[in-house]
Design a protein around this motif. Sequence first.
Motif, PDB file in Angstrom:
ATOM      1  N   GLY A 114       2.004   7.996   2.422  1.00  0.00           N
ATOM      2  CA  GLY A 114       0.589   7.802   2.177  1.00  0.00           C
ATOM      3  C   GLY A 114      -0.112   8.932   1.475  1.00  0.00           C
ATOM      4  O   GLY A 114      -1.336   9.026   1.491  1.00  0.00           O
ATOM      5  N   GLU A 161      -1.549 -10.671  -1.595  1.00  0.00           N
ATOM      6  CA  GLU A 161      -0.248 -10.104  -1.911  1.00  0.00           C
ATOM      7  C   GLU A 161       0.885 -11.068  -1.596  1.00  0.00           C
ATOM      8  O   GLU A 161       1.930 -11.026  -2.208  1.00  0.00           O
ATOM      9  CB  GLU A 161      -0.045  -8.788  -1.128  1.00  0.00           C
ATOM     10  CG  GLU A 161      -0.063  -8.916   0.401  1.00  0.00           C
ATOM     11  CD  GLU A 161       1.291  -9.285   0.978  1.00  0.00           C
ATOM     12  OE1 GLU A 161       2.288  -9.062   0.284  1.00  0.00           O
ATOM     13  OE2 GLU A 161       1.326  -9.810   2.105  1.00  0.00           O
ATOM     14  N   HIS A 169       7.448  -2.209  -4.981  1.00  0.00           N
ATOM     15  CA  HIS A 169       7.116  -2.946  -3.770  1.00  0.00           C
ATOM     16  C   HIS A 169       7.610  -4.390  -3.848  1.00  0.00           C
ATOM     17  O   HIS A 169       8.119  -4.938  -2.871  1.00  0.00           O
ATOM     18  CB  HIS A 169       5.604  -2.910  -3.534  1.00  0.00           C
ATOM     19  CG  HIS A 169       5.042  -1.523  -3.445  1.00  0.00           C
ATOM     20  ND1 HIS A 169       4.501  -0.870  -4.521  1.00  0.00           N
ATOM     21  CD2 HIS A 169       4.975  -0.665  -2.406  1.00  0.00           C
ATOM     22  CE1 HIS A 169       4.101   0.328  -4.153  1.00  0.00           C
ATOM     23  NE2 HIS A 169       4.382   0.476  -2.876  1.00  0.00           N
ATOM     24  N   ASP A 172       0.804  -1.210   0.000  1.00  0.00           N
ATOM     25  CA  ASP A 172       0.000   0.000   0.000  1.00  0.00           C
ATOM     26  C   ASP A 172       0.843   1.268   0.000  1.00  0.00           C
ATOM     27  O   ASP A 172       0.349   2.342  -0.332  1.00  0.00           O
ATOM     28  CB  ASP A 172      -0.969   0.013   1.182  1.00  0.00           C
ATOM     29  CG  ASP A 172      -0.267  -0.125   2.518  1.00  0.00           C
ATOM     30  OD1 ASP A 172       0.965   0.043   2.568  1.00  0.00           O
ATOM     31  OD2 ASP A 172      -0.947  -0.402   3.516  1.00  0.00           O
ATOM     32  N   ARG A 196       1.281   6.785  -5.280  1.00  0.00           N
ATOM     33  CA  ARG A 196       2.113   5.605  -5.507  1.00  0.00           C
ATOM     34  C   ARG A 196       3.506   5.923  -4.978  1.00  0.00           C
ATOM     35  O   ARG A 196       3.894   7.090  -4.877  1.00  0.00           O
ATOM     36  CB  ARG A 196       2.172   5.219  -6.987  1.00  0.00           C
ATOM     37  CG  ARG A 196       2.776   6.265  -7.889  1.00  0.00           C
ATOM     38  CD  ARG A 196       2.549   5.915  -9.354  1.00  0.00           C
ATOM     39  NE  ARG A 196       3.200   6.840 -10.261  1.00  0.00           N
ATOM     40  CZ  ARG A 196       2.715   8.028 -10.586  1.00  0.00           C
ATOM     41  NH1 ARG A 196       1.570   8.443 -10.060  1.00  0.00           N
ATOM     42  NH2 ARG A 196       3.356   8.813 -11.424  1.00  0.00           N
ATOM     43  N   ASP A 244       1.900   3.082   2.369  1.00  0.00           N
ATOM     44  CA  ASP A 244       1.648   4.061   3.423  1.00  0.00           C
ATOM     45  C   ASP A 244       2.906   4.375   4.224  1.00  0.00           C
ATOM     46  O   ASP A 244       3.030   5.451   4.805  1.00  0.00           O
ATOM     47  CB  ASP A 244       0.552   3.564   4.366  1.00  0.00           C
ATOM     48  CG  ASP A 244      -0.833   3.701   3.760  1.00  0.00           C
ATOM     49  OD1 ASP A 244      -0.953   4.414   2.743  1.00  0.00           O
ATOM     50  OD2 ASP A 244      -1.780   3.090   4.282  1.00  0.00           O
TER      51      ASP A 244
END
Length: 396
Positions: A149, A393, A246, A143, A197, A145
Amino acid sequence: MDAAFTAEQDEIRRTLHELLAKHCGPQDVKSAVRTPVGHDTALWGRLAAELGLPGLALPEEYGGVGCTTAELALACEETGRALLPSPLLATAVLAAPLIAALGTDAQKSALLPLIARGERTATLAVPGTSLALALGLTGANADGDWAGGGRAGGVQARRMPEDGTWRLYGEAAQVLDGHSAQLLLVAAHTGGFARSRTLLFLVHGDADGLRRTRQTTLDETRSQARIQLRDTTGELLGGDDSLDIHAALAVTGLTAAACLAAEAVGAAAEALERTVAYVKEREQFGRAIGSFQAVKHRLADLYVQVQAARSAAYYAAWDPGAGALALAQGLDALRSAASEAVQLHGGIGFTWEHEAHLYFKRAAADELLFGPVHRLRGHAADRAGLFGPAPAEATA
């Protein structure tokens, strides 16, 4: 599967062990951490020139040695044994693999040979205290964050409409070797809140608007800094804002966990060996304290724990997917070994002059940076689906 080490791997371990035994004793460590850069630059240059340590796991086409994670983990075990203060973790374990995985051909050709020769140090800058999360060790990192974020805080990046360059704003704390690294990989949030992103940017150490402050840390052998970016120019790693950083961070995290596990095992083994040597010499009631059954039992239990952690670390070097669990076991073993070292050394174990406190601080600081242990194990269990279906994920 042949679990025995090759002659080359044994030679790497032996050579590094002998070099560090001569030039990285406890007093050498204490002197090195008090220098402005936080490590012995002459020793780092020698490790780079004679052993190719910064480029041990880099491809030969970029000036590296072309070894695997196993060789890098063995090297980390020896540096952990000596508590070597060096840019090895930040440069060779975190930053270099990300550049190799995500960088453009031009970026890799320009940066990796310099890193392999030890002429440039690098590090990964993640906002806040989220390094373990960003690497996917203690939770899902998809995510983004952990990089801000899209809200206030963290690091934000904005592309300038005039010339297409990227400008970075914000700050990151607890950046390994952040005060001295010549190249920073900065994780920054882009696109605001609606289309947010996370991307990685290359920021050179002499960039305008970059402020770096070395921080006082619990473990002096693991230098950290706070970096501030004030309208600082950054180069997008990979040149494509659609790259999945990621996944690359998660892969790097597992490899880093294997290396950190080996490093923790090396430190734990050295703390145990020093303690065993001491209890053989220290006498109480007319006999060596190591002859007492209670002391023997404590050290025997600790030996089993360290050996189990070593087996887990070696397995993770072969299969990095087990890195998080191996790191948890390594940190547990180091914490136990360091605690027993302080206790069994008695009064001198608590003194600033003795080296026992260095191992104790390494154990505590590593768990703060890369743990805690229960989260490492909890996330690994979630990924494996031990207590229910694995998250999407984790199975992707």
